[in-house]
Design an enzyme around this catalytic site. Structure first.
Site, mmCIF file in Angstrom:
data_model
loop_
_atom_site.group_PDB
_atom_site.id
_atom_site.type_symbol
_atom_site.label_atom_id
_atom_site.label_comp_id
_atom_site.label_asym_id
_atom_site.label_seq_id
_atom_site.Cartn_x
_atom_site.Cartn_y
_atom_site.Cartn_z
ATOM 1 N N ASP A 53 0.900 -1.052 0.137
ATOM 2 C CA ASP A 53 0.302 0.037 -0.110
ATOM 3 C C ASP A 53 0.989 1.239 -0.060
ATOM 4 O O ASP A 53 0.459 2.281 0.227
ATOM 5 C CB ASP A 53 -0.827 0.088 1.175
ATOM 6 N N ARG A 82 0.623 -1.607 7.724
ATOM 7 C CA ARG A 82 1.239 -0.397 7.004
ATOM 8 C C ARG A 82 1.740 0.351 7.758
ATOM 9 O O ARG A 82 2.679 1.384 7.521
ATOM 10 C CB ARG A 82 -0.113 0.513 6.623
ATOM 11 N N ARG A 118 -9.873 5.702 10.835
ATOM 12 C CA ARG A 118 -8.444 5.728 10.988
ATOM 13 C C ARG A 118 -8.085 6.390 11.888
ATOM 14 O O ARG A 118 -7.702 6.094 12.919
ATOM 15 C CB ARG A 118 -8.028 5.870 9.567
ATOM 16 N N HIS A 123 -11.358 7.251 4.758
ATOM 17 C CA HIS A 123 -10.342 8.542 4.908
ATOM 18 C C HIS A 123 -11.196 9.641 4.489
ATOM 19 O O HIS A 123 -12.095 9.321 3.383
ATOM 20 C CB HIS A 123 -9.219 8.177 3.972
ATOM 21 N N CYS A 148 -5.099 9.896 -3.207
ATOM 22 C CA CYS A 148 -4.180 8.762 -2.357
ATOM 23 C C CYS A 148 -2.585 8.654 -2.728
ATOM 24 O O CYS A 148 -2.101 8.328 -2.218
ATOM 25 C CB CYS A 148 -4.838 7.505 -2.128
#
Ligand code: ARG
Length: 270
Positions: A68, A93, A139, A168, A262
């Site tokens: 990611d 992550r 998140r 997000h 992103c």
């Protein structure tokens, strides 16, 4: 009204190791095949668009085992030379943060620190003129908002996300210029919707279809707005408001729940 572009500096990470190996958002299905080659081609197109628009694009080396990492927006929030490096919610992550800490420290000239609370960088923190719009719910920890306000030196407006598809803030909202945003109201709690209506009465609101096409995961330089090409309603609305929309095909990265924004971290120098 003519829209004015300003030159930007972006940080991007090539999707050399891109894959969908785990699922931490509803878009990710590890049983579906992915093509790293296609992800790289789509990413290169985006990179070249930014260069063509006159922006500077810096690169951070991807690290193996971090599929990611292409989603550079999540790595930090950068305002006025101050770099608040992310602290990821998911174990898969977490190791990405070190890449950002190293990159900014090696270059010098930045005031760098890692967030104490869970904070997924520009995924949840969107700089809008003299304020920062900050998402939580899935998140980033709302306690991170106060930390960001202190460190970045700008007032933070906290917003609550309620739809897991829009986990997000940058999947449900884009900043077009210092005064203008576009967003999908139903991604937000009723209270947050009230705040947004009050702060941005002239905002562009997205339909469910355009939001699901990731049309809000867009990057604007004040005039050109790069966004997924399938978000046709937003493309028309942007044109009507005098922006220049540029449609992108980011279908491969969408399999991981990410798109244009992103992949793009804005570096705001001091
Ligand atoms: N698979 C990544 C995750 O769920 C996608 C991140 C997308 N980035 C973003 N800025 N919304 O964390």
């Amino acid at each position: 009204m003519p829209r004015v572009a300003t030159r930007r500096r972006y940080l991007m990470v090539r999707p050399t190791y891109f894959d969908v190996e785990y699922s931490i958002n509803p878009w990710m299905d590890p049983s579906k095949p992915t093509s790293t080659e296609l992800a790289v081609a789509q990413w290169e197109w985006l990179h070249d668009q930014f260069v063509r628009l006159g922006h500077t694009v810096e690169l951070l080396e991807p690290r193996a085992g971090l599929p990611d990492m292409v989603f550079a927006a999540n790595g930090a929030t950068v305002v006025d030379g101050r770099v608040l490096v992310a602290r990821f919610r998911h174990l898969q992550r977490r190791a990405e943060s070190a890449g950002y800490l190293d990159w900014f420290r090696e270059r010098g000239g930045w005031e760098v620190r890692q967030a104490r609370w869970i904070n997924e960088g520009e995924g949840d923190y969107l700089v809008a003129g003299n304020r920062v719009l900050a998402g939580s719910g899935f998140r980033s920890d709302p306690r991170a908002h106060a930390e960001a306000e202190r460190f970045l030196g700008l007032p933070v407006v906290g917003l609550t996300l309620v739809d897991p598809r829009y986990y997000h803030l940058d999947t449900a909202m884009a900043v077009l210029d210092a005064e203008t945003i576009m967003y999908y109201p139903y991604a937000f709690s009723a209270e947050s919707r009230r705040i947004l209506r009050r702060l941005y009465p002239d905002a562009i609101t997205a339909t469910g279809a355009d939001a699901a096409a990731f049309g809000l995961n867009a990057v604007s330089d004040g005039r050109h707005v790069v966004l997924p090409e399938a978000a046709t309603g937003l493309i028309d609305a942007l044109r009507e408001r005098g922006y220049e929309p540029i449609g992108a095909d980011m279908s491969e990265l969408l399999k991981a729940g990410g798109s244009v924004k992103c992949c793009t971290l804005e570096l705001r120098a001091g």
